[in-house]
Motif scaffolding. Structure first.
Motif, PDB file in Angstrom:
ATOM      1  N   THR A  42       0.818  -1.220   0.000  1.00 19.19           N
ATOM      2  CA  THR A  42       0.000   0.000   0.000  1.00 19.19           C
ATOM      3  C   THR A  42       0.847   1.264   0.000  1.00 19.19           C
ATOM      4  O   THR A  42       0.311   2.369   0.064  1.00 19.19           O
ATOM      5  N   GLY A  43       2.164   1.100  -0.056  1.00 12.23           N
ATOM      6  CA  GLY A  43       3.081   2.235  -0.064  1.00 12.23           C
ATOM      7  C   GLY A  43       4.471   1.745   0.280  1.00 12.23           C
ATOM      8  O   GLY A  43       4.727   0.548   0.335  1.00 12.23           O
ATOM      9  N   TYR A  74      -3.596  -8.430  -3.780  1.00 11.90           N
ATOM     10  CA  TYR A  74      -5.061  -8.517  -3.692  1.00 11.90           C
ATOM     11  C   TYR A  74      -5.577  -7.947  -2.375  1.00 11.90           C
ATOM     12  O   TYR A  74      -6.704  -7.443  -2.305  1.00 11.90           O
ATOM     13  N   GLN A  75      -4.780  -8.023  -1.318  1.00 15.85           N
ATOM     14  CA  GLN A  75      -5.235  -7.512  -0.022  1.00 15.85           C
ATOM     15  C   GLN A  75      -5.334  -5.988   0.005  1.00 15.85           C
ATOM     16  O   GLN A  75      -5.959  -5.422   0.907  1.00 15.85           O
ATOM     17  N   VAL A  83      -6.860   0.335  -6.526  1.00 13.23           N
ATOM     18  CA  VAL A  83      -5.560  -0.290  -6.261  1.00 13.23           C
ATOM     19  C   VAL A  83      -4.461   0.736  -6.049  1.00 13.23           C
ATOM     20  O   VAL A  83      -3.376   0.397  -5.570  1.00 13.23           O
ATOM     21  N   GLY A  84      -4.704   1.997  -6.413  1.00 12.39           N
ATOM     22  CA  GLY A  84      -3.667   3.015  -6.266  1.00 12.39           C
ATOM     23  C   GLY A  84      -2.498   2.754  -7.196  1.00 12.39           C
ATOM     24  O   GLY A  84      -2.646   2.125  -8.249  1.00 12.39           O
ATOM     25  N   ALA A  85      -1.314   3.190  -6.786  1.00 16.72           N
ATOM     26  CA  ALA A  85      -0.106   2.993  -7.611  1.00 16.72           C
ATOM     27  C   ALA A  85       0.466   1.619  -7.341  1.00 16.72           C
ATOM     28  O   ALA A  85       1.604   1.465  -6.875  1.00 16.72           O
ATOM     29  N   ASP A  88       3.984   0.422  -8.836  1.00 20.49           N
ATOM     30  CA  ASP A  88       5.091   1.121  -8.185  1.00 20.49           C
ATOM     31  C   ASP A  88       5.271   0.633  -6.753  1.00 20.49           C
ATOM     32  O   ASP A  88       6.403   0.447  -6.277  1.00 20.49           O
ATOM     33  N   ASN A  89       4.158   0.424  -6.052  1.00 20.33           N
ATOM     34  CA  ASN A  89       4.245  -0.023  -4.666  1.00 20.33           C
ATOM     35  C   ASN A  89       4.813  -1.435  -4.554  1.00 20.33           C
ATOM     36  O   ASN A  89       5.608  -1.724  -3.651  1.00 20.33           O
ATOM     37  N   VAL A  90       4.389  -2.314  -5.458  1.00 21.57           N
ATOM     38  CA  VAL A  90       4.927  -3.681  -5.442  1.00 21.57           C
ATOM     39  C   VAL A  90       6.432  -3.664  -5.683  1.00 21.57           C
ATOM     40  O   VAL A  90       7.209  -4.318  -4.976  1.00 21.57           O
TER      41      VAL A  90
END
Length: 358
Positions: A42-43, A74-75, A83-85, A88-90
């Motif tokens: 998530t960041g 998925y969480q 899903v946001g960015a 990039d977050n992954v």
């Protein structure tokens, strides 16, 4: 040590036994251990992640413990509208894994969305739990209470079952958790037990995983609340040395010049002492004694210096990895392939014992 409730005490005793096996000499018992752990992308990961999980994961890996590390994409949508960015977050999460010392040839790093066979385990597992059990789960209850009337999504309600699929697809028998996460693991143990009894005639298709309980105290955010990416009260691992100094300077303390460690009466000061001591490898009490009457400014200076010194190598490696995004993507693809092989085998076994092979 404070006495624990019955279930927690049993889990703590099993955790201590596992810890002895891990810390002891190489043995068949250690060779049988398989760990599942991970994070929601998530960041950017922050120092709380580093202290509570990343360092421990590298230690387990270096002791030869087989590890599966999940980037739980998925969480992200359990409690969010989008899903946001996400990409990039992954990549940021995986970059921090590698910078911390995780070896992709020894630890399998993978994402939820890439392993359809893992997610398919949700269907038989959902048949093994009741609506009431899911609603009693602390995370589900807390999230529902925090929604301010917003409807509970089906994904959030079934989050404990999805987490069970994460753990059981690779037959993990050890899950590093804090005491607050034990109800999730107990739900996974129940699902494994019920599956074995109901669908496998009592044979052990799935192990009942044990907790490896972390002993690190909870690290609060810079504002004194729970450290959270969404609150913006963290020190990201990717922050520069100057950014770290600026962030620590904004942390809350109090008006008492003498620095003492007192979690009850001085939680903000105690939190900074906990962070600094964790990075220095000392105790909060010792650090407080060293600072003495030098005040909050000196405390913050010592904490920022400790964080920057400890993370210098991590940040150097992170910058190198950021310059080679193709390598980070390659690591994730390879990990996804290895995880998929395991998930396919597990799903085939599940179908077989359920009589669903055609």
């Amino acid at each position: 040590m404070k006495a624990l409730p019955g279930t927690q005490q049993i889990a703590a005793e099993r955790s201590a036994i596992i810890g002895e096996v891990i810390d002891g000499p190489p043995s068949p018992a250690r060779d049988r251990l398989r760990v599942l752990t991970g994070d929601r992308p998530t960041g950017d990961l922050h120092i709380g992640h580093y202290l509570s999980s990343l360092k421990n994961r590298v230690t387990l890996q270096d002791k030869g413990i087989e590890s599966f590390v999940l980037v739980a994409d998925y969480q992200v949508i359990t409690d969010r509208d989008g899903v946001g960015a996400i990409q990039d977050n992954v990549r940021s999460v995986v970059t921090d894994y590698l910078a911390a010392g995780m070896d992709p040839t020894r630890s399998t790093i993978f994402t939820h969305s890439a392993i359809s066979e893992l997610n398919q385990l949700m269907l038989p597992f959902l048949s093994l739990v009741t609506d009431a059990e899911l609603r009693r789960n602390p995370t589900v209850k807390d999230e529902l209470a925090a929604t301010d009337g917003r409807p509970l999504s089906g994904l959030l309600l079934t989050y404990p079952v999805h987490q069970a699929a994460d753990i059981l697809f690779c037959h993990a028998n050890v899950v590093p958790v804090g005491l607050d996460q034990l109800p999730h693991l107990e739900q996974t143990r129940v699902i494994a037990r019920r599956f074995n009894r109901r669908y496998a005639d009592g044979h052990q298709v799935f192990p009942e995983p044990d907790a490896l309980i972390t002993s690190l105290p909870t690290v609060l955010g810079l504002d004194g609340a729970k450290m959270s990416k969404s609150r913006g009260n963290t020190i990201p691992l990717r922050a520069s040395a100057d950014e770290t100094v600026a962030l620590v300077r904004k942390a809350r303390t109090d008006t008492d010049r003498r620095i003492t460690f007192d979690r009850e009466r001085r939680p903000e000061v105690a939190n900074l002492l906990t962070v600094g001591a964790a990075f220095l490898g000392t105790s909060p009490e010792s650090l407080a004694s060293e600072i003495g009457d030098a005040g909050g400014a000196e405390l913050k200076r010592r904490v920022a210096s400790a964080v920057n010194d400890a993370l210098a190598e991590h940040r150097r490696r992170r910058l190198e990895l950021e310059a080679d995004p193709a390598y980070v993507d390659q690591v994730l693809r390879a990990g996804n392939e290895r995880a998929r092989v395991v998930a396919v085998r597990t799903l085939e076994t599940v179908r077989s014992v359920m009589g669903m092979t055609y």
